[in-house]
Design a protein around this motif. Structure first.
Motif, PDB file in Angstrom:
ATOM      1  N   LEU A  50       0.865  -1.176   0.000  1.00  0.00           N
ATOM      2  CA  LEU A  50       0.000   0.000   0.000  1.00  0.00           C
ATOM      3  C   LEU A  50       0.903   1.227   0.000  1.00  0.00           C
ATOM      4  N   ASP A  51       1.452   1.539  -1.154  1.00  0.00           N
ATOM      5  CA  ASP A  51       2.485   2.570  -1.257  1.00  0.00           C
ATOM      6  C   ASP A  51       1.944   3.893  -1.782  1.00  0.00           C
ATOM      7  N   ILE A  52       1.248   3.834  -2.904  1.00  0.00           N
ATOM      8  CA  ILE A  52       0.786   5.064  -3.543  1.00  0.00           C
ATOM      9  C   ILE A  52      -0.347   5.696  -2.742  1.00  0.00           C
ATOM     10  N   ARG A 163     -13.834  -1.111  10.795  1.00  0.00           N
ATOM     11  CA  ARG A 163     -12.876  -1.844  11.637  1.00  0.00           C
ATOM     12  C   ARG A 163     -12.633  -1.124  12.956  1.00  0.00           C
ATOM     13  N   ARG A 164     -12.491   0.194  12.906  1.00  0.00           N
ATOM     14  CA  ARG A 164     -12.245   0.969  14.124  1.00  0.00           C
ATOM     15  C   ARG A 164     -13.491   1.002  15.014  1.00  0.00           C
ATOM     16  N   HIS A 234     -12.931  -6.286  -1.225  1.00  0.00           N
ATOM     17  CA  HIS A 234     -13.294  -4.867  -1.277  1.00  0.00           C
ATOM     18  C   HIS A 234     -13.550  -4.332   0.132  1.00  0.00           C
ATOM     19  N   GLU A 235     -14.149  -5.161   0.973  1.00  0.00           N
ATOM     20  CA  GLU A 235     -14.434  -4.725   2.341  1.00  0.00           C
ATOM     21  C   GLU A 235     -13.143  -4.430   3.098  1.00  0.00           C
ATOM     22  N   PHE A 240      -8.745   0.591   4.652  1.00  0.00           N
ATOM     23  CA  PHE A 240      -7.425   1.199   4.520  1.00  0.00           C
ATOM     24  C   PHE A 240      -7.476   2.685   4.176  1.00  0.00           C
ATOM     25  N   GLY A 241      -8.629   3.293   4.295  1.00  0.00           N
ATOM     26  CA  GLY A 241      -8.691   4.730   4.121  1.00  0.00           C
ATOM     27  C   GLY A 241      -9.363   5.156   2.840  1.00  0.00           C
TER      28      GLY A 241
END
Length: 311
Positions: A50-52, A163-164, A234-235, A240-241
């Motif tokens: 997850l770089d870009i 998730r949070r 997808h979930e 991841f933001g």
């Protein structure tokens, strides 16, 4: 009895601010000047691949100064705040033993606070059956229940990140106590200088929009497609933001066009930056530096030099 003010603590410099404010560049510049090493305080940059979408520093930038807590786990794994706290403290202590200056750099308030304030985080193990039940419910229902059980967490949590929200509910339901009341500060481990970067609101929005355009040009959509091809759901990508959430929704046909996806992503990112700033503004210890003024690095360097000279 030991006087709290007499305790000598090692130094830690923290560089924080909203998304696209220039934290990474300032952190690198300070690390180069003060023989420092950078510890990432970003809840997404711990994931490999997850770089870009996370604006992870480039290999060239990593070659300039040592960086830690990047690419720690695969995206399919769960990395908790408690794990970050343990590993960040271990890394910072190792940097100090090398007689280098540790710099904690990032925009994830919870991650920063767990180190700066040495939070005693609730040690509640994940409950698979409970999580499965919670995951089957609409996010709106989960937020309503969290507001009843723990109003403080309902305000501070990322309300668009299931998730949070589920984790906060999980701790409440298992322990019978509000999650927010269980996150207590222990004795601080470090003497901290907190440097925040701020911009006029409209300029910050322009910086956010420009960075989103750059990420798309760099291959953000391809990065998301690659993770889907590797089996990530997808979930999971949603958690991841914003960048991953909106690209994922476009790819699965929930948004009419790429143009709509980009526009909605930009608006959501503006809102996210506002929430980051609201969180950071509560902390009166932060020394805010205006990014619009010239000589940002010089002003930050002066603050660090004064901090180190007066233990």
């Amino acid at each position: 009895m030991e006087n709290e003010t007499d305790v000598v603590r090692p130094d830690l410099v923290v560089v924080l601010g909203p998304t696209a404010s220039g934290k990474s560049a300032l952190g690198i510049a300070l690390a180069q000047q003060f023989n420092g090493e950078i510890v990432s305080a970003d809840s997404r940059q711990v994931y490999r691949g997850l770089d870009i979408g996370t604006a992870k520093v480039t290999p060239h930038e990593r070659s300039l100064v040592p960086h830690h807590l990047l690419d720690v786990v695969d995206p399919g794994e769960v990395y908790s705040v408690a794990q970050f706290q343990r590993e960040a403290i271990a890394v910072i202590d190792a940097i100090l033993r090398r007689e280098h200056l540790p710099l904690l750099v990032g925009g994830s308030p919870h991650y920063i606070q767990t180190v700066v304030d040495n939070f005693d985080i609730p040690t509640v193990e994940p409950q698979p059956e409970l999580r499965a039940r919670l995951e089957s419910r609409p996010l709106e229902d989960l937020l309503r229940e969290l507001e009843q059980l723990d109003p403080q967490s309902a305000v501070s949590v990322d309300r668009k990140n299931p998730r949070r929200v589920i984790r906060a509910l999980e701790v409440c339901l298992v322990t019978g106590k509000p999650f927010s009341q269980q996150r207590r500060s222990a004795r601080p481990l470090y003497r901290c200088l907190l440097l925040g970067i701020q911009w006029p609101r409209e300029i910050l929005y322009q910086r956010i929009d420009s960075r989103i355009d750059e990420r798309l040009q760099q291959g953000l959509v391809a990065e998301v497609q690659e993770q889907l091809e590797k089996g990530l759901s997808h979930e999971r990508l949603d958690s991841f933001g914003l960048e991953y959430r909106f690209v994922s929704r476009w790819l699965r046909g929930e948004l009419a066009s790429e143009a709509e996806m980009v526009q909605r992503l930009k608006y959501a990112s503006h809102d996210f930056a506002r929430r980051q700033l609201s969180w950071f503004r509560r902390d009166q210890r932060i020394l805010w530096l205006d990014g619009e003024e010239g000589g940002l690095v010089a002003r930050a360097s002066t603050a660090v030099r004064a901090f180190l000279a007066h233990p």
